[in-house]
Design an enzyme around this catalytic site. Structure first.
Site, short mmCIF file in Angstrom:
data_model
loop_
_atom_site.label_atom_id
_atom_site.label_comp_id
_atom_site.label_asym_id
_atom_site.label_seq_id
_atom_site.Cartn_x
_atom_site.Cartn_y
_atom_site.Cartn_z
N ASP A 40 0.86 -1.19 0.00
CA ASP A 40 0.00 0.00 0.00
C ASP A 40 0.89 1.24 0.00
O ASP A 40 1.53 1.55 1.00
CB ASP A 40 -0.88 -0.04 1.27
CG ASP A 40 -1.98 1.00 1.26
OD1 ASP A 40 -1.90 1.96 0.48
OD2 ASP A 40 -2.92 0.85 2.07
N HIS B 209 -6.82 11.37 5.15
CA HIS B 209 -8.24 11.13 5.42
C HIS B 209 -8.95 12.45 5.69
O HIS B 209 -8.57 13.23 6.54
CB HIS B 209 -8.51 10.09 6.51
CG HIS B 209 -7.78 10.30 7.79
ND1 HIS B 209 -8.35 10.95 8.85
CD2 HIS B 209 -6.54 9.95 8.17
CE1 HIS B 209 -7.48 10.97 9.84
NE2 HIS B 209 -6.37 10.38 9.46
N ASP C 7 -3.83 6.94 -3.43
CA ASP C 7 -3.74 5.90 -2.40
C ASP C 7 -4.25 4.61 -3.04
O ASP C 7 -5.44 4.51 -3.35
CB ASP C 7 -4.60 6.34 -1.20
CG ASP C 7 -4.57 5.37 -0.04
OD1 ASP C 7 -3.86 4.36 -0.11
OD2 ASP C 7 -5.29 5.65 0.95
N GLU D 244 -11.20 1.06 -0.38
CA GLU D 244 -10.34 -0.06 -0.01
C GLU D 244 -11.14 -1.05 0.83
O GLU D 244 -12.00 -0.66 1.62
CB GLU D 244 -9.11 0.41 0.76
CG GLU D 244 -9.38 1.11 2.07
CD GLU D 244 -8.12 1.79 2.62
OE1 GLU D 244 -7.17 1.08 2.96
OE2 GLU D 244 -8.13 3.03 2.71
N HIS E 49 -11.92 5.95 2.68
CA HIS E 49 -11.96 7.33 3.21
C HIS E 49 -11.89 8.33 2.08
O HIS E 49 -11.38 8.01 1.00
CB HIS E 49 -10.77 7.55 4.15
CG HIS E 49 -9.46 7.07 3.57
ND1 HIS E 49 -8.56 7.93 2.98
CD2 HIS E 49 -8.91 5.82 3.44
CE1 HIS E 49 -7.51 7.24 2.54
NE2 HIS E 49 -7.71 5.94 2.80
N GLU F 262 -7.14 -1.62 -3.10
CA GLU F 262 -7.55 -0.22 -2.94
C GLU F 262 -7.31 0.58 -4.21
O GLU F 262 -6.28 0.43 -4.86
CB GLU F 262 -6.73 0.39 -1.79
CG GLU F 262 -6.96 1.88 -1.57
CD GLU F 262 -6.28 2.40 -0.30
OE1 GLU F 262 -5.22 1.86 0.07
OE2 GLU F 262 -6.82 3.35 0.30
C1 HZT Z 1 -3.34 6.80 7.74
C2 HZT Z 1 -1.97 6.89 7.85
C3 HZT Z 1 -1.17 6.64 6.76
C4 HZT Z 1 -5.43 6.33 6.42
C5 HZT Z 1 -6.31 4.19 5.67
C6 HZT Z 1 -5.20 3.75 4.83
C7 HZT Z 1 -3.31 3.06 4.13
O1 HZT Z 1 -6.88 3.40 8.37
C8 HZT Z 1 -10.25 6.97 7.98
C9 HZT Z 1 -10.44 5.84 7.32
C10 HZT Z 1 -1.72 6.29 5.55
C11 HZT Z 1 -3.09 6.20 5.45
C12 HZT Z 1 -3.91 6.44 6.53
F1 HZT Z 1 0.16 6.75 6.86
N1 HZT Z 1 -5.89 5.02 6.75
N2 HZT Z 1 -5.22 3.79 3.50
N3 HZT Z 1 -4.06 3.35 3.07
N4 HZT Z 1 -4.04 3.29 5.25
S1 HZT Z 1 -6.71 4.82 8.14
C13 HZT Z 1 -8.27 5.51 7.93
O2 HZT Z 1 -5.97 5.52 9.18
S2 HZT Z 1 -8.67 6.98 8.59
C14 HZT Z 1 -9.32 4.99 7.26
MN MN Z 2 -3.74 2.79 1.14
MN MN Z 3 -6.52 4.37 2.05
#
Ligand code: HZT
Ligand code: MN
Ligand code: MN
Length: 434
Positions: A208, A296, A219, A321, A288, A415
């Site tokens: 990812d 997000h 993303d 995703e 998101h 995703e």
């Molecule tokens: C947070 C920190 C990162 C966002 C989803 C995600 C990887 O789980 C609201 C909904 C990168 C992404 C994120 F460094 N996150 N997408 N890809 N992770 S999450 C989230 O924190 S916040 C989902």
């Molecule tokens: Mn991601």
């Molecule tokens: Mn994401």
């Protein structure tokens, strides 16, 4: 190139010939596409010089790589980047958007052309970076090597090779740390310095990673395995994500998208060592929306029916995703943290001087984009952990520790980033691979 044809070809042959299960058929409705992602092949064709000495061969290969991973502008001198896959809105209440009033909607959409083009540039870079790494992924590699391949390629394509010498280090580059999450770890694992984790033949790894151009983040993620026993798990999740993309639309309720995803995901079973598992959505993980420099934006796209009546809106940018699991279908945080991001709109100043200094580096180099410890290391920061933890305790920086299902379980993820244009949606990160 027609995407569906390319995907089918890839599916038959597993074009990389490395037994990596990371491509398969798509059920995404083909509404025509203008994606031409690999006209300047990223990894280069295999050289047919079997007679040559090893030394000469290596030399040649090195040169080829250097030619293909360079600023994306070289391949698009007019700076117009290819569009993603267009999809019609297929909800009844969205039908008129694609027909009668298309002209009116299109003119409204025109005003955002620079913005869409920046998103498409990031998406084209994402496709090229992943094509490059997909050719190289093999059991025995360390996660650090894999992250370096992805991040160095992203830096080269975006022209962000040295943040310290860039006039505006936040203008384009890595969008967020490369997630390399294995087996029961669903998300947010990336190696910290000294990590010796090696990718194994029996592993299921979620890759990812993010690319950003002027704060517009792409993303997108897929799942890698080397053993076909995980095929049903991976297919379940890929199809669940495609379902989420199909259901997405202006005025669509988030809970309805979750319900459709859940139904598809749960229709699959996986058999592992004589035991049968119904694939479960990880119910506390979600997609998101994405805002400028914000991974997000405040809306969460559930992957189960959750009763959230919030709707998607015109012009929004979403990461769709889904995560499937052979475990509990519920994740908790566990293990050493690697991912962090400055909390937007928090103006608190740290009291500790070391924390102040670290915060300045974060503000200058990342702003509100997520970063990881390795990125601080390469900027020359040392012994920053106490200061970083202080920033987290004060709520100035948010930590994103690894998210894990139960030990011994396997999780998969797919995703894509989509744009909700007035008349159609654009699966901007769609490629011939997934
Ligand atoms: C947070 C920190 C990162 C966002 C989803 C995600 C990887 O789980 C609201 C909904 C990168 C992404 C994120 F460094 N996150 N997408 N890809 N992770 S999450 C989230 O924190 S916040 C989902
Ligand atoms: Mn991601
Ligand atoms: Mn994401």
């Amino acid at each position: 190139m027609e995407v569906s044809a390319a995907v089918n070809k890839v599916d038959e042959k597993n074009e990389h010939g490395n037994g990596v299960n990371q491509v398969a058929t798509t059920e995404l409705e083909d509404v025509g596409t203008t994606i031409e992602p690999f006209t300047n092949a990223v990894a280069g064709g295999e050289d047919a010089n079997g007679e040559e000495t090893k030394k000469k061969k290596n030399k040649k290969k090195k040169k080829k790589k250097a030619n293909n991973i360079k600023s994306i502008v070289t391949f698009y001198p007019d700076e117009i980047y290819p569009e993603g896959e267009w999809m019609n809105y297929d909800q009844d209440f969205n039908l008129k958007r694609t027909t009668d009033e298309e002209g009116r909607y299109l003119s409204r959409d025109m005003e955002n052309q620079t913005h869409w083009n920046e998103v498409r540039k990031g998406a084209e870079i994402h496709r090229r970076v992943r094509k490059n790494v997909q050719n190289k992924l093999k059991p025995g590699m360390t996660l650090t090597e894999i992250a370096d391949i992805i991040e160095n390629a992203t830096r080269k394509f975006t022209g962000a090779e040295d943040l310290n010498s860039m006039e505006n280090p936040k203008s384009q580059g890595i969008g967020f740390p490369t997630g390399l999450s294995i087996n029961h770890i669903a998300a947010h694992f990336t190696p910290n310095a000294g990590d010796k984790t090696v990718l194994k033949h029996e592993d299921v790894m979620k890759v990812d990673f993010g690319v950003q151009v002027n704060g517009n983040i792409i993303d997108s993620a897929w799942t890698v395995s080397f053993d076909d026993k995980y095929d049903n798990l991976i297919t379940a999740v890929r199809e669940a994500t495609y379902t989420g993309i199909k259901e997405a639309g202006i005025d669509v309720r988030l809970t309805d998208i979750g319900e459709a995803i859940q139904e598809v995901m749960e229709s699959y079973e996986v058999e592992l060592n004589g035991e049968t598992f119904q694939v479960k959505p990880c119910r506390n993980l979600c997609g998101h929306n994405i805002g400028p420099y914000r991974i997000h934006g405040g809306k969460s796209v559930p992957i189960v029916k959750n009763g959230d009546n919030t709707k998607m809106e015109e012009g929004e940018h979403f990461a769709i995703e889904t995560f499937g699991s052979t475990g509990r279908g519920y994740v908790v945080t566990d293990g050493e943290c690697s991912h962090y991001a400055r909390t937007p709109n928090v103006t608190t100043m740290p009291s500790l001087s070391s924390a102040k200094k670290l915060l300045k580096t974060i503000d200058d180099k990342f702003g509100t984009l997520p970063f990881c410890r390795r990125y601080l290391d390469r900027l020359g920061e040392e012994k920053y952990l106490f200061a970083l933890n202080q920033l987290v305790r004060q709520g100035i920086v948010q930590d994103y520790p690894p998210l894990v299902d139960i030990e011994g379980s396997y999780t998969a993820q797919f995703e894509h980033t989509i744009l909700l244009h007035p008349h159609k949606k654009e699966v901007v990160s769609k490629g011939p691979d997934y």
